[in-house]
Design a protein around this motif. Structure first.
Motif, PDB file in Angstrom:
ATOM      1  N   UNK A   4      37.039 -11.019 -11.384  1.00  0.00           N
ATOM      2  CA  UNK A   4      36.605  -9.861 -11.915  1.00  0.00           C
ATOM      3  C   UNK A   4      36.216  -9.121 -10.828  1.00  0.00           C
ATOM      4  N   UNK A   5      36.594  -7.860 -10.990  1.00  0.00           N
ATOM      5  CA  UNK A   5      36.260  -6.688  -9.646  1.00  0.00           C
ATOM      6  C   UNK A   5      35.165  -5.883 -10.155  1.00  0.00           C
ATOM      7  N   UNK A   6      34.447  -5.420  -9.046  1.00  0.00           N
ATOM      8  CA  UNK A   6      33.396  -4.927  -9.454  1.00  0.00           C
ATOM      9  C   UNK A   6      33.520  -3.370 -10.385  1.00  0.00           C
ATOM     10  N   UNK A   7      34.599  -2.661 -10.300  1.00  0.00           N
ATOM     11  CA  UNK A   7      35.055  -1.589 -11.193  1.00  0.00           C
ATOM     12  C   UNK A   7      34.824  -1.925 -12.527  1.00  0.00           C
ATOM     13  N   UNK A   8      34.943  -3.435 -12.836  1.00  0.00           N
ATOM     14  CA  UNK A   8      34.901  -3.789 -14.357  1.00  0.00           C
ATOM     15  C   UNK A   8      33.236  -4.124 -14.761  1.00  0.00           C
ATOM     16  N   UNK A   9      32.481  -4.118 -13.805  1.00  0.00           N
ATOM     17  CA  UNK A   9      31.169  -4.389 -14.028  1.00  0.00           C
ATOM     18  C   UNK A   9      30.377  -3.414 -14.840  1.00  0.00           C
ATOM     19  N   UNK A  10      29.344  -3.715 -15.516  1.00  0.00           N
ATOM     20  CA  UNK A  10      28.471  -2.763 -16.241  1.00  0.00           C
ATOM     21  C   UNK A  10      27.599  -1.890 -15.247  1.00  0.00           C
ATOM     22  N   UNK A  11      27.354  -2.752 -13.781  1.00  0.00           N
ATOM     23  CA  UNK A  11      26.418  -2.055 -13.109  1.00  0.00           C
ATOM     24  C   UNK A  11      27.330  -1.060 -12.042  1.00  0.00           C
ATOM     25  N   UNK A  12      28.508  -1.195 -12.023  1.00  0.00           N
ATOM     26  CA  UNK A  12      29.528  -0.409 -11.245  1.00  0.00           C
ATOM     27  C   UNK A  12      29.125   1.212 -11.472  1.00  0.00           C
ATOM     28  N   UNK A  13      28.951   2.022 -10.632  1.00  0.00           N
ATOM     29  CA  UNK A  13      28.778   3.476 -10.946  1.00  0.00           C
ATOM     30  C   UNK A  13      29.488   4.363  -9.993  1.00  0.00           C
ATOM     31  N   UNK A  14      30.803   4.697 -10.145  1.00  0.00           N
ATOM     32  CA  UNK A  14      31.696   5.319  -9.074  1.00  0.00           C
ATOM     33  C   UNK A  14      30.788   6.529  -8.659  1.00  0.00           C
ATOM     34  N   UNK A  15      31.172   6.638  -7.026  1.00  0.00           N
ATOM     35  CA  UNK A  15      30.519   7.247  -6.318  1.00  0.00           C
ATOM     36  C   UNK A  15      31.489   8.406  -5.475  1.00  0.00           C
ATOM     37  N   UNK A  16      32.406   7.589  -4.944  1.00  0.00           N
ATOM     38  CA  UNK A  16      33.101   8.662  -4.246  1.00  0.00           C
ATOM     39  C   UNK A  16      34.615   8.013  -3.872  1.00  0.00           C
ATOM     40  N   UNK A  17      35.519   8.948  -3.594  1.00  0.00           N
ATOM     41  CA  UNK A  17      37.085   8.426  -3.165  1.00  0.00           C
ATOM     42  C   UNK A  17      37.326   8.970  -1.907  1.00  0.00           C
ATOM     43  N   UNK A  18      37.663   8.020  -1.133  1.00  0.00           N
ATOM     44  CA  UNK A  18      38.171   8.108   0.216  1.00  0.00           C
ATOM     45  C   UNK A  18      39.719   8.138   0.319  1.00  0.00           C
ATOM     46  N   UNK A  19      40.279   9.088   1.061  1.00  0.00           N
ATOM     47  CA  UNK A  19      41.804   9.197   1.084  1.00  0.00           C
ATOM     48  C   UNK A  19      42.067   8.606   2.758  1.00  0.00           C
ATOM     49  N   UNK A  20      42.787   7.741   2.599  1.00  0.00           N
ATOM     50  CA  UNK A  20      43.092   7.122   4.060  1.00  0.00           C
ATOM     51  C   UNK A  20      44.693   7.457   4.215  1.00  0.00           C
ATOM     52  N   UNK A  21      45.266   6.972   5.368  1.00  0.00           N
ATOM     53  CA  UNK A  21      46.435   7.142   5.723  1.00  0.00           C
ATOM     54  C   UNK A  21      47.532   6.427   4.544  1.00  0.00           C
ATOM     55  N   UNK A  22      47.008   5.177   4.337  1.00  0.00           N
ATOM     56  CA  UNK A  22      48.086   4.409   3.482  1.00  0.00           C
ATOM     57  C   UNK A  22      47.539   4.409   2.009  1.00  0.00           C
ATOM     58  N   UNK A  23      46.224   4.724   1.740  1.00  0.00           N
ATOM     59  CA  UNK A  23      45.725   4.583   0.206  1.00  0.00           C
ATOM     60  C   UNK A  23      44.610   5.248  -0.109  1.00  0.00           C
ATOM     61  N   UNK A  24      44.120   5.468  -1.098  1.00  0.00           N
ATOM     62  CA  UNK A  24      42.936   5.951  -1.642  1.00  0.00           C
ATOM     63  C   UNK A  24      42.035   4.892  -1.951  1.00  0.00           C
ATOM     64  N   UNK A  25      40.873   4.780  -1.399  1.00  0.00           N
ATOM     65  CA  UNK A  25      39.679   3.895  -1.544  1.00  0.00           C
ATOM     66  C   UNK A  25      38.695   4.348  -2.353  1.00  0.00           C
ATOM     67  N   UNK A  26      38.102   3.631  -3.555  1.00  0.00           N
ATOM     68  CA  UNK A  26      37.103   4.264  -4.331  1.00  0.00           C
ATOM     69  C   UNK A  26      35.746   3.295  -4.298  1.00  0.00           C
ATOM     70  N   UNK A  27      34.840   4.005  -4.075  1.00  0.00           N
ATOM     71  CA  UNK A  27      33.380   3.193  -3.837  1.00  0.00           C
ATOM     72  C   UNK A  27      32.453   3.793  -4.814  1.00  0.00           C
TER      73      UNK A  27
END
Length: 65
Positions: A4-27
Motif C-alpha cells: 500500500x502506498x502513501x497516497x492511499x493512506x488517510x494521513x497523506x495530504x497532497x502538498x505539491x507537484x514537481x515536474x522533472x525531465x522524465x516524470x511528474x512527482x507528487x509529494x
C-alpha cells in the motif's frame, strides 16, 4: 507482493507537484508523523501492523491480493 502506498493512506495530504525531465512527482505531508513524503512511498510499518486497516481512501484492488 505489492505494498500500500502513501497516497492511499488517510494521513497523506497532497502538498505539491514537481515536474522533472522524465516524470511528474507528487509529494504530500503525513499528518501522523508531520513529515514530507513521496506519494509513491510505502506506508509506515506501524500503520500496516495495526489490527484492522481503517482509511478514508480507496485502496486499489491489486493491493488487496
Amino acid at each position: 507482493m505489492p505494498y500500500m502506498l502513501c497516497w492511499c493512506c488517510e494521513y497523506f495530504v497532497f502538498s505539491k507537484e514537481i515536474q522533472t525531465d522524465k516524470e511528474t512527482e507528487f509529494y504530500g505531508i503525513c499528518k501522523k508523523n508531520g513529515e514530507i513524503c513521496f506519494s509513491q512511498a510505502c506506508v509506515c510499518e506501524d500503520f500496516i501492523l495495526k489490527s484492522g486497516l481503517h482509511t478514508t481512501r480507496i485502496i486499489p484492488d491489486f493491493y488487496n491480493k
